[in-house]
Design an enzyme around this catalytic site. Structure first.
Site, PDB file in Angstrom:
ATOM      1  N   GLU A   1      -9.080   2.589   3.821  1.00  0.00           N
ATOM      2  CA  GLU A   1      -8.784   2.265   5.218  1.00  0.00           C
ATOM      3  C   GLU A   1      -7.613   3.085   5.759  1.00  0.00           C
ATOM      4  O   GLU A   1      -7.568   3.427   6.939  1.00  0.00           O
ATOM      5  CB  GLU A   1      -8.488   0.780   5.375  1.00  0.00           C
TER       6      GLU A   1
ATOM      7  N   ASP B   1      -6.225 -12.056   4.773  1.00  0.00           N
ATOM      8  CA  ASP B   1      -5.468 -10.840   5.020  1.00  0.00           C
ATOM      9  C   ASP B   1      -4.062 -11.148   5.546  1.00  0.00           C
ATOM     10  O   ASP B   1      -3.777 -12.253   5.996  1.00  0.00           O
ATOM     11  CB  ASP B   1      -6.230  -9.998   6.050  1.00  0.00           C
TER      12      ASP B   1
ATOM     13  N   GLU C   1      -6.677  -6.526  -2.815  1.00  0.00           N
ATOM     14  CA  GLU C   1      -6.300  -5.213  -2.320  1.00  0.00           C
ATOM     15  C   GLU C   1      -5.067  -4.749  -3.100  1.00  0.00           C
ATOM     16  O   GLU C   1      -5.185  -4.395  -4.248  1.00  0.00           O
ATOM     17  CB  GLU C   1      -6.044  -5.249  -0.806  1.00  0.00           C
TER      18      GLU C   1
ATOM     19  N   GLU D   1       0.857  -1.182   0.000  1.00  0.00           N
ATOM     20  CA  GLU D   1       0.000   0.000   0.000  1.00  0.00           C
ATOM     21  C   GLU D   1       0.894   1.233   0.000  1.00  0.00           C
ATOM     22  O   GLU D   1       1.636   1.455   0.945  1.00  0.00           O
ATOM     23  CB  GLU D   1      -0.895   0.017   1.240  1.00  0.00           C
TER      24      GLU D   1
END
Length: 675
Positions: free
Chosen positions: A483, A428, A477, A182
């Site tokens: 988030e 996850d 993702e 990310e």
């Protein structure tokens, strides 16, 4: 200057023609030069096979990639791609269509010219040239096992180009090759690449003349993902008098062991090689996609085209849809007679909300079970009651799980929870893309499919075709999603008008939009329990149209959605897969406008960065006829209060033009129906 440098570096000994390789001097096993042209003739790939296998490409006479070496280095010391001896060269022209599953189009047109170079040593290199992309891969046909010490993949550019670079930064437990994948883009020249830093794929390079190059990979089965770095001389490569800026592939070494660090499963030591694999296999595709206009990137299908075909014959049970999600809004429902939290009553409330708004699923995120043992269910959860209640209401239940727990327990967990009626798992904290981690994602997909379970991968790298190969994988993702803005004060509006041109080219993107607390630059602050998002309400609505996500989250809490029912009704009307995609306008990092069709209905989304702007949408994408459009647009005071919007109904027809005014961080969204 770029063209002169390119022609100097790529000088060939003879003129060649489209799709027809020339092996010089013409005898089997001799080194030679080859050329392959795209079906429309505009994109040309040159291959030099000799002491070192190299490729280069130009489009419309402009250099795209200058000569770049490729090869597979084996543990034995042999390098496939060095001292190449061609035994056979075959060409093929393909022009076909195929039907993707749960995608942004119902049909993908697949047309390319292909050259296969069979080499002494039982291996081949395949090049595919599309009108807007180039891909190559190695293929080996050997007995036993191969240990790949390294792979050489280079992408040399003619100048110090500007790029959107997703630098790896959040090392898990301080170890490289372990991260959440990310990150924002660093918009810098290649020469400004941070020292000792790696970048994820996809990565975009602006090569001038309005052309963009995006580097990708596809069909990454049982092999580590590719990172990029500047070459060993930090970018400077001299070939005669030409100077090139080069990027090279870097790969996580093979993990020899791993240990739990919280809920992360982090390798303690790694081998001196990147993969241990079968001797007869296809290696991943290395890909560049090229656009003449930025908007062309919004409808690119190259990763889908190159992915292995579906492994499932029956996909009727795989249902995309929208999801009421608990974690982002911290279970903060109000005006109820029970204590909100991770308990049976709260999840029944989420189910009631999902049913009332015609959603398809709820997610039960972290907390319903022990993180490391999925059979240890919280004492506050009656899981069977929740599942049965959802079944009565027509709502499926998806369970969150750590990758560590799934890896240990999937053989028993999948059949057990499938028998209870669970519809899938959100998996996850993978946080790696070495060979072991990537191979695991394929095994999980296969075993989940056997139990007819959906998979949504989080804490993971970008997709590389797995959703086509195993269509039960309907979420990924690998993006700095909403988030992050529970805790991060970053430039969200610029990011959301960058990722559709870059990250989304790799495949579905679980960004999780839907914030109903919307903020301007001045009013935003990170709040974990009642989070907000930068940009306007209409930007959040437009994200449901623009972002590809077959499993699309409603990230805010049911209470606030019910207070904002007008917006919620609009969100719920938007499909998560489409029949047609039409890019309308856009510039990376600045703005975009995109149209999708589902049946006879059209959905149009437009978004901007922090710059207010006015754009014109040409409605010539509509078939002949008359239409009514339900429109959500930024209110006149959205620059002061980002929740300000106006809903209106307008009539339009094919060929009409709509002038759209976007507030700073703004958006525009429309549902267009024939009348």
């Amino acid at each position: 200057m770029r063209t002169l440098l390119f022609l100097f570096a790529c000088l060939l000994d003879t003129a060649l023609f489209a799709g027809k390789p020339a092996n010089l001097p013409g005898t089997p096993g001799a080194p030679g030069n080859y050329e392959v042209k795209s079906p429309d003739g505009s994109l040309v790939v040159h291959i030099q096979a000799g002491a070192q296998l190299q490729w280069s490409a130009d489009q419309d006479g402009q250099p795209v990639i200058l000569p770049s070496a490729i090869g597979l280095q084996l543990q034995t010391g042999e390098t496939l791609g060095a001292n190449v001896k061609i035994t056979d060269a075959k060409t093929e022209n393909v022009n076909t269509d195929f039907t993707p599953i749960n995608y942004k189009k119902s049909t993908i047109h697949d047309q390319y010219a292909q050259l296969t170079l069979n080499c002494k040593g039982d291996y081949s290199i395949i090049f595919r040239v599309y009108n807007d992309a180039v891909a190559y891969r190695f293929v080996t046909k050997r007995n036993g096992e191969l240990i790949i010490k390294n792979e050489e993949a280079n992408f040399n550019f003619a100048a110090d180009d500007r790029a959107f670079i997703p630098i790896q930064w959040d090392y898990r437990r301080g170890k490289i090759f372990n991260s959440s994948f990310e990150n924002l883009y660093r918009e810098i020249n290649l020469s400004q690449w941070p020292k000792d830093s790696l970048a994820f794929l996809p990565l975009l390079v602006d090569i001038g003349a309005n052309k963009k190059v995006v580097i990708l990979e596809s069909d990454l089965d049982d092999y580590p993902g590719m990172y990029l770095d500047l070459n060993a001389t930090r970018g400077l490569i001299r070939a005669s008098d030409s100077v090139r800026w080069g990027l090279k592939g870097v790969y996580a070494p093979y993990p020899l062991d791993a240990a739990l660090a919280g809920i992360n499963y982090i390798p303690g030591s790694r081998a001196g090689y990147i993969a241990k694999t079968t001797g007869s296999r296809n290696f991943p595709w290395r890909v560049i996609a090229i656009s003449r206009q930025d908007k062309d990137l919004l409808s690119q299908d190259i990763v889908q085209k190159l992915a292995a075909p579906p492994k499932l014959s029956d996909v009727s049970w795989i249902k995309p849809g929208q999801v009421a999600w608990d974690w982002w809004n911290n279970w903060n429902i109000t005006h109820v007679d029970f204590k909100a939290g991770i308990n049976t009553e709260t999840y029944k409330y989420y189910i009631d909300f999902a049913a009332a708004n015609h959603l398809q699923y709820i997610v039960m995120d972290e907390g319903w079970s022990n993180d490391l043992d999925l059979f240890k269910v919280s004492r506050n959860i009656d899981l069977q009651q929740i599942i049965d209640y959802g079944k009565q209401k027509g709502i499926g239940v998806i369970l969150w799980a750590t990758w560590y727990a799934i890896n240990r327990q999937m053989d028993s967990v999948f059949p057990h929870y499938a028998a209870m009626g669970v519809k899938g798992f959100k998996i996850d904290f993978i946080d790696r893309d070495d060979q072991v981690a990537i191979a695991s994602t394929y095994v999980i997909a296969q075993k989940a499919a056997a139990a007819k379970l959906l998979v949504d991968y989080h804490g993971t790298s970008k997709p590389t075709g797995l959703p086509r190969t195993w269509p039960n994988v309907i979420g990924y993702e690998g993006v700095k999603g909403l988030e992050n803005f529970k805790w991060a004060d970053e430039d969200q509006p610029r990011y959301v008008v960058s990722i559709p041109f870059i990250r989304m080219m790799a495949g579905p993107m679980d960004y999780t939009p839907g914030a109903m607390r919307n903020a301007t630059k001045a009013t935003y602050r990170p709040v974990n329990n009642n989070p907000m998002a930068k940009g306007t309400r209409c930007q959040q609505l437009a994200e449901y149209i623009v972002f590809d996500a077959p499993l699309q989250m409603l990230s805010d809490n049911p209470t606030i959605y019910m207070k904002e029912q007008e917006c919620t009704d609009f969100i719920a009307s938007i499909p998560t897969t489409f029949d047609e995609t039409v890019p309308l306008d856009g510039k990376v990092g600045e703005y975009l406008a995109l149209a999708h069709r589902k049946g006879k209905d059209w959905f149009v989304g437009a978004m901007t960065n922090w710059d207010a702007r006015e754009i014109t949408i040409d409605c010539s994408f509509l078939p002949e006829g008359h239409y009514v459009a339900e429109v959500f647009k930024d209110g006149v005071n959205a620059d002061r209060d980002a929740t300000d919007y106006k809903k209106e109904t307008i009539r339009i027809q094919r060929g009409g033009k709509l002038t759209i005014r976007l507030a700073p961080g703004g958006g525009w969204a429309a549902h267009i129906r024939p009348v």
